[in-house]
Design a protein around this motif. Structure first.
Motif, short mmCIF file in Angstrom:
data_model
loop_
_atom_site.label_atom_id
_atom_site.label_comp_id
_atom_site.label_asym_id
_atom_site.label_seq_id
_atom_site.Cartn_x
_atom_site.Cartn_y
_atom_site.Cartn_z
N HIS A 16 0.81 -1.22 0.00
CA HIS A 16 0.00 0.00 0.00
C HIS A 16 0.84 1.27 0.00
O HIS A 16 1.95 1.31 0.53
CB HIS A 16 -0.89 0.04 1.25
N TYR A 17 0.26 2.33 -0.54
CA TYR A 17 0.79 3.69 -0.48
C TYR A 17 0.13 4.44 0.68
O TYR A 17 -1.01 4.17 1.05
CB TYR A 17 0.51 4.45 -1.79
N GLU A 18 0.88 5.39 1.24
CA GLU A 18 0.35 6.32 2.24
C GLU A 18 1.04 7.67 2.03
O GLU A 18 2.22 7.82 2.32
CB GLU A 18 0.59 5.82 3.67
N MET A 19 0.30 8.65 1.54
CA MET A 19 0.83 9.99 1.26
C MET A 19 0.82 10.83 2.53
O MET A 19 -0.17 10.85 3.26
CB MET A 19 -0.02 10.65 0.16
N GLU A 20 1.94 11.55 2.80
CA GLU A 20 2.05 12.28 4.06
C GLU A 20 2.84 13.58 3.92
O GLU A 20 3.68 13.72 3.04
CB GLU A 20 2.74 11.40 5.12
N LEU A 21 2.56 14.51 4.82
CA LEU A 21 3.41 15.68 5.02
C LEU A 21 4.50 15.31 6.00
O LEU A 21 4.23 14.70 7.05
CB LEU A 21 2.59 16.85 5.57
N VAL A 22 5.74 15.69 5.68
CA VAL A 22 6.88 15.37 6.53
C VAL A 22 7.42 16.66 7.16
O VAL A 22 7.65 17.65 6.47
CB VAL A 22 8.00 14.70 5.72
N VAL A 23 7.59 16.63 8.48
CA VAL A 23 8.22 17.74 9.21
C VAL A 23 9.69 17.41 9.40
O VAL A 23 10.04 16.30 9.82
CB VAL A 23 7.55 17.95 10.58
N VAL A 24 10.55 18.38 9.12
CA VAL A 24 12.00 18.20 9.28
C VAL A 24 12.45 19.02 10.49
O VAL A 24 12.28 20.24 10.53
CB VAL A 24 12.76 18.66 8.02
N ILE A 25 13.02 18.33 11.48
CA ILE A 25 13.50 18.99 12.68
C ILE A 25 14.88 19.61 12.42
O ILE A 25 15.74 18.99 11.78
CB ILE A 25 13.59 17.99 13.85
N GLY A 26 15.07 20.83 12.91
CA GLY A 26 16.33 21.53 12.67
C GLY A 26 17.06 21.99 13.91
O GLY A 26 18.15 22.55 13.83
N LYS A 27 16.46 21.73 15.10
CA LYS A 27 17.07 22.18 16.36
C LYS A 27 16.80 21.13 17.42
O LYS A 27 15.68 20.63 17.52
CB LYS A 27 16.47 23.53 16.77
N PRO A 28 17.81 20.80 18.24
CA PRO A 28 17.59 19.79 19.28
C PRO A 28 16.52 20.24 20.27
O PRO A 28 16.34 21.44 20.52
CB PRO A 28 18.96 19.69 19.98
N GLU A 39 -0.40 24.75 9.02
CA GLU A 39 -1.67 24.40 9.64
C GLU A 39 -2.72 23.95 8.64
O GLU A 39 -3.75 23.39 9.03
CB GLU A 39 -2.20 25.59 10.44
N SER A 40 -2.47 24.18 7.35
CA SER A 40 -3.42 23.76 6.32
C SER A 40 -2.69 23.60 5.00
O SER A 40 -1.53 24.01 4.86
CB SER A 40 -4.56 24.79 6.18
N GLY A 41 -3.36 23.01 4.04
CA GLY A 41 -2.78 22.78 2.72
C GLY A 41 -3.32 21.49 2.13
O GLY A 41 -3.32 20.45 2.79
N ALA A 42 -3.79 21.57 0.90
CA ALA A 42 -4.34 20.39 0.23
C ALA A 42 -3.26 19.34 0.05
O ALA A 42 -2.12 19.64 -0.31
CB ALA A 42 -4.94 20.79 -1.11
N LEU A 43 -3.64 18.08 0.30
CA LEU A 43 -2.74 16.94 0.15
C LEU A 43 -3.43 15.93 -0.76
O LEU A 43 -4.61 15.63 -0.57
CB LEU A 43 -2.46 16.34 1.52
N SER A 44 -2.71 15.41 -1.76
CA SER A 44 -3.34 14.48 -2.69
C SER A 44 -2.33 13.49 -3.24
O SER A 44 -1.12 13.72 -3.21
CB SER A 44 -3.99 15.24 -3.87
N SER A 96 -7.11 15.22 0.70
CA SER A 96 -7.50 15.73 2.00
C SER A 96 -6.82 17.07 2.23
O SER A 96 -6.41 17.74 1.27
CB SER A 96 -7.15 14.73 3.11
N ASP A 97 -6.69 17.47 3.49
CA ASP A 97 -6.05 18.74 3.83
C ASP A 97 -5.32 18.56 5.16
O ASP A 97 -5.81 17.86 6.06
CB ASP A 97 -7.08 19.86 3.94
N VAL A 98 -4.16 19.18 5.27
CA VAL A 98 -3.36 19.08 6.49
C VAL A 98 -4.14 19.58 7.71
O VAL A 98 -3.89 19.15 8.84
CB VAL A 98 -2.04 19.85 6.32
N SER A 99 -5.10 20.46 7.50
CA SER A 99 -5.92 20.97 8.60
C SER A 99 -6.74 19.87 9.26
O SER A 99 -7.26 20.08 10.37
CB SER A 99 -6.85 22.08 8.10
#
Length: 233
Positions: free
Chosen positions: A80-92, A154-159, A170-173
């Motif tokens: 299966h596929y699973e589409m996602e938004l990825v957050v990148v950490i830049g500070k400990p 906080e928001s943004g279309a995801l497809s 969907s939407d990140v919201s």
């Protein structure tokens, strides 16, 4: 100079839009069931009032660049596929307050969490770890990183489309636990470090792929991601 018995593997890294330097990747964290409709389609509804986020990890060696060909993995008949938004950490950070979460964000990317669903569900139903279903070689696809220091999306279309047919939309919201909540909660368990990637969860519409399928995903304001499924090894 350290002497090794054989050459150590190269450090996984990602391209950063507009920069020559690459971003070294540390760890891969994934938030499970973070959209209500997906939790329902998986048969595990979420009640935020009584539950908190849960996570699984994958080996950094599973990272694969957008635009690659991924061989259809062994020992599965339901990939299966699973589409996602990825957050990148830049500070400990450790035990980060929600109101301070933005300080630890370097940027974002588009991601695909490819899953041997049959193995995952079999393990889940027996109360066993998901590793064989989730920690699949080359299964953590990630696009280029967009540097957005200190910004909370906080928001943004995801497809996602498969062979040009829309499968996820969907939407990140609609995240059950938003980005501030995820960073704060995950940092209670781990000392977050620069280069940690947090795949924030997938919406409804997950489904199987087969060899020769082409996947194309988007997150509004972030970017795109592409993957081709190759022949089984």
């Amino acid at each position: 100079m350290t002497e090794y018995l054989w050459a150590p593997p190269a450090a996984p890294s990602l391209p950063v839009r507009g920069q020559a330097a690459r971003l070294p990747v540390n760890r891969l964290f994934f938030v499970g069931r973070n959209y209500h409709a997906h939790a329902q389609e998986m048969g595990r509804p979420v009640d935020k009032a009584t539950e908190r986020p849960f996570y699984f990890t994958k080996s950094p060696q599973t990272l694969l660049a957008s635009g690659s060909v991924m061989p259809y993995p062994p020992e599965t008949a339901n990939f299966h596929y699973e589409m996602e938004l990825v957050v990148v950490i830049g500070k400990p950070g450790f035990r980060i307050r929600q109101e301070d979460a933005h300080e630890h964000i370097y940027g974002y990317a588009c991601g695909l969490d490819m899953t041997r669903r049959d193995l995952q569900l079999a393990a889940r139903d027996k109360g066993r770890p998901w590793d064989l279903g989730k920690d699949t070689e080359l299964s953590s696809i990630c696009g280029e990183v967009v540097a957005m220091p200190g910004r909370v999306v906080e928001s943004g279309a995801l497809s996602l489309t498969v062979n040009n047919e829309v499968k996820q939309q969907s939407d990140v919201s609609r995240l059950i636990w938003n980005i501030r909540e995820i960073i704060a909660d995950l940092s209670l368990f781990y000392h977050l470090q620069p280069g940690d990637l947090i795949y924030t969860g997938t919406p409804e519409g997950v489904g199987p792929v087969v060899p020769d399928d082409t996947l194309h995903g988007k997150v509004e304001g972030i970017g795109e991601i592409a993957l081709t499924i190759g022949a089984a090894e």
